[in-house]
Design a protein around this motif. Structure first.
Motif, PDB file in Angstrom:
ATOM      1  N   ALA A 417     -21.179  24.166 -23.202  1.00  0.00           N
ATOM      2  CA  ALA A 417     -22.274  24.743 -22.291  1.00  0.00           C
ATOM      3  C   ALA A 417     -23.796  24.368 -22.917  1.00  0.00           C
ATOM      4  O   ALA A 417     -24.536  24.187 -22.190  1.00  0.00           O
ATOM      5  CB  ALA A 417     -22.304  26.539 -22.399  1.00  0.00           C
ATOM      6  N   ALA A 418     -23.961  24.552 -24.143  1.00  0.00           N
ATOM      7  CA  ALA A 418     -25.228  24.285 -24.742  1.00  0.00           C
ATOM      8  C   ALA A 418     -25.743  23.001 -24.478  1.00  0.00           C
ATOM      9  O   ALA A 418     -26.922  22.511 -23.857  1.00  0.00           O
ATOM     10  CB  ALA A 418     -25.337  24.327 -26.104  1.00  0.00           C
ATOM     11  N   HIS A 454     -18.611  28.887 -16.739  1.00  0.00           N
ATOM     12  CA  HIS A 454     -18.880  29.402 -18.174  1.00  0.00           C
ATOM     13  C   HIS A 454     -19.355  30.763 -18.081  1.00  0.00           C
ATOM     14  O   HIS A 454     -19.577  31.310 -19.109  1.00  0.00           O
ATOM     15  CB  HIS A 454     -19.888  28.377 -18.786  1.00  0.00           C
ATOM     16  CG  HIS A 454     -18.967  26.997 -19.061  1.00  0.00           C
ATOM     17  ND1 HIS A 454     -19.065  26.924 -20.421  1.00  0.00           N
ATOM     18  CD2 HIS A 454     -18.557  26.014 -18.327  1.00  0.00           C
ATOM     19  CE1 HIS A 454     -18.307  25.641 -20.410  1.00  0.00           C
ATOM     20  NE2 HIS A 454     -18.231  25.202 -19.277  1.00  0.00           N
ATOM     21  N   ARG A 463     -18.006  29.155 -24.336  1.00  0.00           N
ATOM     22  CA  ARG A 463     -18.830  27.973 -24.799  1.00  0.00           C
ATOM     23  C   ARG A 463     -18.449  26.734 -24.228  1.00  0.00           C
ATOM     24  O   ARG A 463     -19.158  25.835 -24.122  1.00  0.00           O
ATOM     25  CB  ARG A 463     -18.575  27.839 -26.274  1.00  0.00           C
ATOM     26  CG  ARG A 463     -19.147  26.588 -26.915  1.00  0.00           C
ATOM     27  CD  ARG A 463     -19.511  26.806 -28.566  1.00  0.00           C
ATOM     28  NE  ARG A 463     -19.798  25.511 -29.087  1.00  0.00           N
ATOM     29  CZ  ARG A 463     -21.034  25.034 -29.168  1.00  0.00           C
ATOM     30  NH1 ARG A 463     -22.094  25.646 -28.396  1.00  0.00           N
ATOM     31  NH2 ARG A 463     -21.279  23.859 -29.529  1.00  0.00           N
ATOM     32  N   THR A 464     -17.074  26.663 -23.820  1.00  0.00           N
ATOM     33  CA  THR A 464     -16.389  25.331 -23.402  1.00  0.00           C
ATOM     34  C   THR A 464     -15.582  25.528 -22.281  1.00  0.00           C
ATOM     35  O   THR A 464     -15.173  26.567 -21.793  1.00  0.00           O
ATOM     36  CB  THR A 464     -15.645  24.595 -24.755  1.00  0.00           C
ATOM     37  OG1 THR A 464     -14.480  25.297 -24.883  1.00  0.00           O
ATOM     38  CG2 THR A 464     -16.276  24.407 -25.983  1.00  0.00           C
ATOM     39  N   GLY A 475     -19.565  32.193 -26.265  1.00  0.00           N
ATOM     40  CA  GLY A 475     -20.758  31.338 -26.302  1.00  0.00           C
ATOM     41  C   GLY A 475     -21.528  31.887 -27.754  1.00  0.00           C
ATOM     42  O   GLY A 475     -21.675  33.039 -27.743  1.00  0.00           O
ATOM     43  N   ASP A 479     -25.887  28.138 -26.908  1.00  0.00           N
ATOM     44  CA  ASP A 479     -25.420  27.974 -25.528  1.00  0.00           C
ATOM     45  C   ASP A 479     -26.325  28.908 -24.508  1.00  0.00           C
ATOM     46  O   ASP A 479     -26.503  28.473 -23.548  1.00  0.00           O
ATOM     47  CB  ASP A 479     -24.029  28.847 -25.554  1.00  0.00           C
ATOM     48  CG  ASP A 479     -23.063  27.819 -26.284  1.00  0.00           C
ATOM     49  OD1 ASP A 479     -23.018  26.618 -25.929  1.00  0.00           O
ATOM     50  OD2 ASP A 479     -22.247  28.274 -27.056  1.00  0.00           O
TER      51      ASP A 479
END
Length: 687
Positions: A417-418, A454, A463-464, A475, A479
């Motif tokens: 995500a980040a 997400h 997060r993923t 997250g 993120d």
């Protein structure tokens, strides 16, 4: 027979699913098993594009004898650091405190209560260069656990206590009220002076080998120049960007940057390509073009954006994490850099004698080679004039087509995500600056994926994801912060207020779940899985820290909405930048960049006009091209008659047309100058 990792979604964990080691993923069940068997835990942390992780896996984790020793006397836990940055951060701090260095693969031995007591990184299969062999390490830890259990427990307890004390003192200056005071102009001047001392005036960049691309430092330098007119800041940014763009760290054929240069001259890279590096550098080069008009910066920004879309975009519209450094060299061996390097003979095979001679001079390919076995990493030395634009384009296309026939590096397909937030910001702005609506659409598609996959109904992030399915891991602060930053940049470019709304939901979660009573920020939420300590680190590394990224997003969101709550939260959290910036500017550069925006206002531009009016578009583009640090840009039609607040973004409220014409309002804290109806006047107001 596959081990327990076969059911994971992390590509890195799946790479180890066929190991003879009986791996466990990080889980309560793994530590319960260690307690049941009364054995220590081996924690191995890495990531899919890590060269030495692959080496240690091949040498040790694929070895039957080593696996037998591990399985009998340990519970082995494998962690993807990109999927669980919280676990990585906690134990990497312990490794660095104990050994003075860190890196991946990270190898840590834990008690069944997850307390660390022995540390390392890569271990060879047999003693080498003063390092013990991995089987020796396993036997030594096994003996200590069996014969000196009390001593092991005391060491582990002391380490955990030390980490707890570090958390309490992290980043807090000596003055009691300092966390509430953001940096002043003199603090940023002192940080610039510190960078000047570390600047490599000959080769660009900061420090010596290995040399990493200083993307966040570049942003600080460009913003500082915009606010103060400092020519020194601009010169450091320009020299560094040119040196990297001409060096081997930059892919001269396909665009995009490698992770770092192993030397101080940017010649030989560590060949893995990370999404986050390329997103941050794409944006930095686009901002350099915006400040200077540099054609080199324009080319690199666009080529890097095209690389991300071409090589890292997933079927679902997100962006994959990385490309490996290693690939098959054509003989069945996986070799670092095999996909990217060239020999003079390989150039001749593709281009013929005459063009190969020119290409070799242009790209610095020699018989001796700049890499291994007579091969060279392509660079742009001072011979760029040897190929005119048309010939260079032909040579690059032919070499790229030939390279694409080679075995390709592996790709880590997980969507983080980040890092997708960073890519959204870069692609949206690059697309807007250079009239590339396809790049803006790619940014929009990635943002849609983050919202769909997400983000849950409570504005909590996973997060993923992999293949469109979210992973199980929550997250972390980066993120929330980087996705909010990406959404705000996308909203500025598209004029769609929904992206400001989504960023507000995420930032409200930051305030509610990640913020301490003194305004300090934690890397994990207050309801996240409890580790041996709650990770908290304001310093920037390869990416902005969650702390400094959150400061930036909070400040920008406040500029769009007028929220004093979000602005005050940013100001309190920026106190750590005042403490660390003058002492360690390279490691809190994004915080310094955010502080530049705070000192400038940040300024806000509300562009009001019909969306299909060319005058509206001209004012919007002028605003986007302003170098004012952290500028917030909103664009939209005028509010309906009788309801002046019926707009998507609060910054646009009560902003009427000027005699029926599109208009731009330049404001600070929602207090505006006289409106501008033409780009020239708007440019003057923003200068």
């Amino acid at each position: 027979m596959p081990n327990r990792l076969a059911h994971e979604t992390s590509p890195y964990l799946l790479q180890h699913a066929e190991n003879p080691v009986d791996w466990w993923p990080w889980s309560a069940e793994a530590f319960a098993e260690a307690r049941r068997r009364n054995v220590p835990v081996l924690l191995s942390v890495g990531y899919s594009s890590c060269h030495w992780c692959h080496v240690m896996a091949h040498e040790s984790f694929e070895d039957e004898a080593t696996a037998e020793l591990l399985n009998e006397h340990f519970v082995a836990v494998k962690v993807d650091r990109e999927e669980r940055p919280d676990v990585d951060a906690v134990y990497m701090e312990a490794v660095q405190a104990a050994t003075g260095q860190g890196g991946w693969p990270m190898t840590v031995f834990l008690t069944p209560d997850a307390e660390p007591f022995y540390f390392g990184t890569y271990f060879p299969p047999a003693p080498r260069h003063g390092m013990p062999g991995f089987p020796q390490v396993l036997e030594g830890v096994r003996a200590a656990w069996r014969d000196r259990r009390d001593e092991v427990g005391q060491v582990a307890g002391r380490i955990v206590r030390d980490l707890s004390e570090r958390t309490l003192a992290l980043g807090v200056p000596a003055e009691k009220d300092a966390p509430a005071r953001p940096p002043a102009a003199e603090d940023l001047g002192a940080a610039l002076l510190g960078l000047t001392r570390e600047f490599d005036a000959v080769r660009g960049g900061f420090g010596g080998a290995p040399k990493f691309p200083p993307s966040m430092t570049l942003e600080f330098l460009l913003r500082h120049h915009a606010r103060t007119g400092s020519e020194g800041a601009l010169e450091m940014a320009q020299a560094t960007c040119e040196a990297m763009a001409r060096g081997g760290i930059y892919d001269q054929l396909g665009g995009g940057f490698a992770r770092y240069s192993v030397d101080a001259e940017w010649v030989v890279p560590h060949f893995e390509k990370m999404l986050y590096d390329n997103a941050l550098l794409c944006r930095a080069y686009a901002h350099l073009w915006r400040a200077t008009g540099s054609e080199l910066a324009r080319r690199v920004a666009l080529e890097t954006a095209d690389f991300m879309v071409r090589e890292l975009r997933t079927e679902q519209g997100g962006f994959a994490s990385a490309l490996d450094a290693d690939s098959d060299d054509g003989s069945g061996r996986h070799v670092e850099g095999a996909y990217y390097v060239w020999t003079p003979q390989q150039l001749r095979d593709v281009l013929g004698e005459e063009d190969a001679l020119l290409a070799a001079a242009h790209f610095g390919v020699t018989e001796e080679g700049t890499f291994e076995h007579g091969s060279s990493v392509l660079q742009l030395p001072d011979s760029e004039r040897l190929l005119d634009a048309g010939k260079l384009d032909s040579v690059r296309r032919r070499l790229l087509a030939a390279r694409e026939q080679r075995p390709r590096p592996g790709r880590d397909d997980k969507v983080v995500a980040a890092w997708n937030g960073l890519a959204i910001a870069a692609l949206a702005e690059t697309g807007a600056f250079f009239d590339r609506p396809d790049l803006v659409q790619a940014a929009t598609d990635a943002a849609d994926l983050l919202v769909r996959t997400h983000m849950d109904w409570h504005a909590r992030l996973f997060r993923t994801s992999l293949d469109g399915t979210a992973g199980a891991h929550a997250g972390v602060l980066e993120d929330y912060a980087d996705v909010a930053e990406g959404f705000l940049a996308l909203g500025a470019v598209t004029g769609e207020g929904v992206w400001v709304d989504f960023s507000g939901l995420l930032l409200d979660t930051v305030l509610a779940r990640f913020t301490g009573p003194d305004g300090a920020l934690f890397d994990t939420a207050d309801d996240a899985e409890a580790l041996i300590r709650r990770p908290q680190d304001p310093t920037d590394n390869a990416t902005p820290s969650g702390w400094t990224a959150a400061c930036g997003a909070l400040l920008t969101y406040a500029a769009y909405t007028g929220s004093t709550v979000h602005r005050e939260a940013a100001e309190r959290a920026l106190g750590v930048v005042r403490a660390l910036g003058p002492r360690a500017p390279r490691f809190i550069s994004w915080g310094l960049a955010v502080a530049e925006a705070l000192l400038d206002g940040p300024r806000e531009v509300a562009v009001v006009g019909p969306p299909d009016d060319p005058a509206t578009a001209a004012l919007h583009r002028t605003a986007l091209l302003s170098t004012a640090p952290g500028l917030a840009v909103a664009v939209g039609p005028p509010a309906p008659a009788g309801d002046p607040t019926a707009v998507e973004v609060p910054l646009l409220a009560n902003r009427p047309l000027a005699d029926g014409r599109p208009v731009a309002y330049v404001c600070r804290g929602f207090v505006c100058d006289a409106p501008a109806t033409d780009p020239e006047t708007l440019t003057l107001r923003l200068s």
